[in-house]
Write an enzyme that holds these catalytic residues in place. Sequence first.
Site, PDB file in Angstrom:
ATOM      1  N   ASN A 201     -12.907  14.210  -4.089  1.00 56.25           N
ATOM      2  CA  ASN A 201     -11.747  13.561  -5.097  1.00 56.25           C
ATOM      3  C   ASN A 201     -11.919  12.415  -5.532  1.00 56.25           C
ATOM      4  OD1 ASN A 201     -11.074  12.812  -2.660  1.00 56.25           O
ATOM      5  ND2 ASN A 201      -8.927  12.530  -2.976  1.00 56.25           N
TER       6      ASN A 201
ATOM      7  N   CYS B   9      -5.481  12.031  -2.228  1.00 53.89           N
ATOM      8  CA  CYS B   9      -4.664  12.129  -0.929  1.00 53.89           C
ATOM      9  C   CYS B   9      -3.406  11.398  -0.852  1.00 53.89           C
ATOM     10  CB  CYS B   9      -5.463  11.909   0.117  1.00 53.89           C
ATOM     11  SG  CYS B   9      -6.144  10.006   0.062  1.00 53.89           S
TER      12      CYS B   9
ATOM     13  N   GLU C 121      -9.043   2.511   8.293  1.00 56.90           N
ATOM     14  CA  GLU C 121      -9.843   1.981   7.809  1.00 56.90           C
ATOM     15  C   GLU C 121      -9.360   0.613   7.097  1.00 56.90           C
ATOM     16  OE1 GLU C 121     -11.241   5.116   5.041  1.00 56.90           O
ATOM     17  OE2 GLU C 121     -12.680   5.852   6.386  1.00 56.90           O
TER      18      GLU C 121
HETATM   19  P1  NAD Z   1     -13.106  19.125   3.232  1.00 55.57           P
HETATM   20  O1  NAD Z   1     -12.712  18.772   4.684  1.00 55.57           O
HETATM   21  O2  NAD Z   1     -13.532  20.301   2.993  1.00 55.57           O
HETATM   22  O3  NAD Z   1     -14.685  18.225   3.004  1.00 55.57           O
HETATM   23  C1  NAD Z   1     -14.851  16.980   3.379  1.00 55.57           C
HETATM   24  C2  NAD Z   1     -16.406  16.625   3.906  1.00 55.57           C
HETATM   25  O4  NAD Z   1     -16.322  17.319   5.064  1.00 55.57           O
HETATM   26  C3  NAD Z   1     -17.238  17.390   2.739  1.00 55.57           C
HETATM   27  O5  NAD Z   1     -18.471  16.403   2.632  1.00 55.57           O
HETATM   28  C4  NAD Z   1     -17.834  18.525   3.485  1.00 55.57           C
HETATM   29  O6  NAD Z   1     -19.121  18.991   3.031  1.00 55.57           O
HETATM   30  C5  NAD Z   1     -17.711  18.310   5.063  1.00 55.57           C
HETATM   31  N1  NAD Z   1     -17.379  19.232   6.005  1.00 55.57           N
HETATM   32  C6  NAD Z   1     -17.013  20.403   5.715  1.00 55.57           C
HETATM   33  N2  NAD Z   1     -17.141  21.110   6.802  1.00 55.57           N
HETATM   34  C7  NAD Z   1     -17.566  20.161   7.906  1.00 55.57           C
HETATM   35  C8  NAD Z   1     -17.756  20.449   9.057  1.00 55.57           C
HETATM   36  N3  NAD Z   1     -17.579  21.687   9.795  1.00 55.57           N
HETATM   37  N4  NAD Z   1     -18.490  19.467   9.865  1.00 55.57           N
HETATM   38  C9  NAD Z   1     -18.789  18.360   9.481  1.00 55.57           C
HETATM   39  N5  NAD Z   1     -18.431  18.145   7.927  1.00 55.57           N
HETATM   40  C10 NAD Z   1     -17.783  19.163   7.107  1.00 55.57           C
HETATM   41  O7  NAD Z   1     -12.233  18.458   2.251  1.00 55.57           O
HETATM   42  P2  NAD Z   1     -12.511  18.359   0.777  1.00 55.57           P
HETATM   43  O8  NAD Z   1     -11.817  19.660   0.238  1.00 55.57           O
HETATM   44  O9  NAD Z   1     -13.808  17.569   0.166  1.00 55.57           O
HETATM   45  O10 NAD Z   1     -11.385  16.949   0.356  1.00 55.57           O
HETATM   46  C11 NAD Z   1     -10.252  17.408   0.085  1.00 55.57           C
HETATM   47  C12 NAD Z   1      -9.276  17.040   1.453  1.00 55.57           C
HETATM   48  O11 NAD Z   1      -9.462  15.594   1.731  1.00 55.57           O
HETATM   49  C13 NAD Z   1      -7.516  17.045   1.296  1.00 55.57           C
HETATM   50  O12 NAD Z   1      -6.978  17.464   2.204  1.00 55.57           O
HETATM   51  C14 NAD Z   1      -7.355  15.467   0.994  1.00 55.57           C
HETATM   52  O13 NAD Z   1      -6.157  15.265   1.312  1.00 55.57           O
HETATM   53  C15 NAD Z   1      -8.338  14.791   1.748  1.00 55.57           C
HETATM   54  N6  NAD Z   1      -8.597  13.424   1.544  1.00 55.57           N
HETATM   55  C16 NAD Z   1      -7.894  12.440   2.649  1.00 55.57           C
HETATM   56  C17 NAD Z   1      -8.043  11.263   2.269  1.00 55.57           C
HETATM   57  C18 NAD Z   1      -7.486  10.101   3.021  1.00 55.57           C
HETATM   58  O14 NAD Z   1      -7.755   8.812   3.038  1.00 55.57           O
HETATM   59  N7  NAD Z   1      -6.806  10.335   3.971  1.00 55.57           N
HETATM   60  C19 NAD Z   1      -8.722  10.841   1.047  1.00 55.57           C
HETATM   61  C20 NAD Z   1      -9.192  11.548   0.151  1.00 55.57           C
HETATM   62  C21 NAD Z   1      -9.005  13.241   0.526  1.00 55.57           C
END
Ligand code: NAD
Length: 480
Positions: A150, A282, A461
Amino acid sequence: MFTIKNYINGGLVEPKGGTYLDNFNPATGQVYSKIPDSDRADVEQAVAAAKAAFPSWSRIPKEARSKILAKVADLIEANLDKLALAESTDNGKPVSLAKNVDIPRAAANFNFFATAILHYASESHAMEKGVINYTLREPIGIAGCISPWNLPLYLFTWKIAPALAAGNTVIAKPSEVTPMTAYLLSELCIEAGVPPGVLNIIHGLGNKVGASITAHPDIPMISFTGGTETGAEIARIAAPMFKKLSLELGGKNPNIIFANCNFDKMLKTTLKSSFSNQGEICLCGSRIFIEKPLYEKFKSAFVAATQLLKVGDPLNKDSDMGAIVSEAHTEKIMSYIELAKEEGGTVLAGGKRVTLPGEHQNGWYIEPTIIEGLGHECRTNQEEIFGPVVTLIPFDSEDEVIEMANSTRYGLSATIWTNNLQTAHQVANHLHVGIAWINCWLLRDLRTPFGGSKSSGVGREGGFEALSFFTEPKNVCINY
Ligand code: NAD
């Protein structure tokens, strides 16, 4: 077609398996580049490089590390237009947003930690009778940094910069959905003179590259930002290996509006906190709680302002909202709009996909959507949608709104609008969140602790918290 490469041991390399994934432009729905479909073998190669680089990178004076990181920041600034265009094309966000927020913040992350490390100090605890303790904080080794789609370069650098500043080497994985600016960053790191192996960027799928990083015995710390379910999977693998874990996860943030707020300021900011980046931040406030005396006035003004937002080509300067990041995510958001209707919600604005003309006709666009008439406990108001969809919920009292706001499994952030000082402090105090904004939203000081409570994450963080995460404290006790 442009082909992205991995960045390992200071060079740009093909994935060992020789296979690639499609990378889509959300504005057109078309494939526009290829990205490495890397696997464990590529991670192994990066681990060997990062291991070899660690002794010298961790021992050079922090001033030398600082200079290299500052140089990366300078190069990001110098390439602002190119990076903003790449981010917009890859993610679908308006190019103006990438230019004003994402890319400047990526440079700020490097600048911030390049200087923070120069001011980072550890504690000493003197005891009576000639005894003193001091705390050593040492780099740990290889940091695994995994980030979402995002805010691609913004969040990627938010992890990499402190990990490197603290003296660790890094293996980083951007989202496979938005890999382009991470690739461009690897080119800039080469230009900046980041020594080989210090930063390695591996592209590919989460269940291959991400899982290999998480499970690798030589990577003792994982900093992850993404979905809550992925965070749980990472914790399941990493926790029994006793890895250090920082998890920044999903949210369902309340935006609480009291009748005595500054209406104009609140309305302007609420439009942003609802629909910036197509609602794919997020920290967006997806549940809007409005004190009853203000409900009707807010509803009509907010609906009218929302209907003026222009959904369009992300590269058009006039677009307020661009494209949704992927087809799968578009379908997920639309399924939640259907769910909201099934649960008895009324769509006050939006609710439909947008079809743009010409080359954008197959792009993924959704109208900014406002829904009312749903109880706070239904799925629409409990589950993260992560798109341009907000709900309106009226409330009578502070106690009632606190209870509703705290009713989800998430606890990332909240926004409170009131001119009553006591209400502001009281509500902030009782919300189970990591960040509470009063009369503002997304105002960030990089020194502050950033993170979520409950299912929104583990750890913080930002500022010295990040440097503490990426170092191992050791207490030394001397009886002199
Ligand atoms: P996601 O969890 O699908 O993917 C995030 C990352 O993790 C990607 O690089 C993905 O390839 C990797 N990943 C996926 N499966 C994995 C596994 N089994 N092991 C290790 N890595 C793996 O999330 P997304 O769809 O890319 O992002 C959206 C989500 O991120 C939303 O839930 C949003 O709220 C959250 N988010 C949180 C924050 C925060 O600061 N809390 C900030 C931005 C986004």
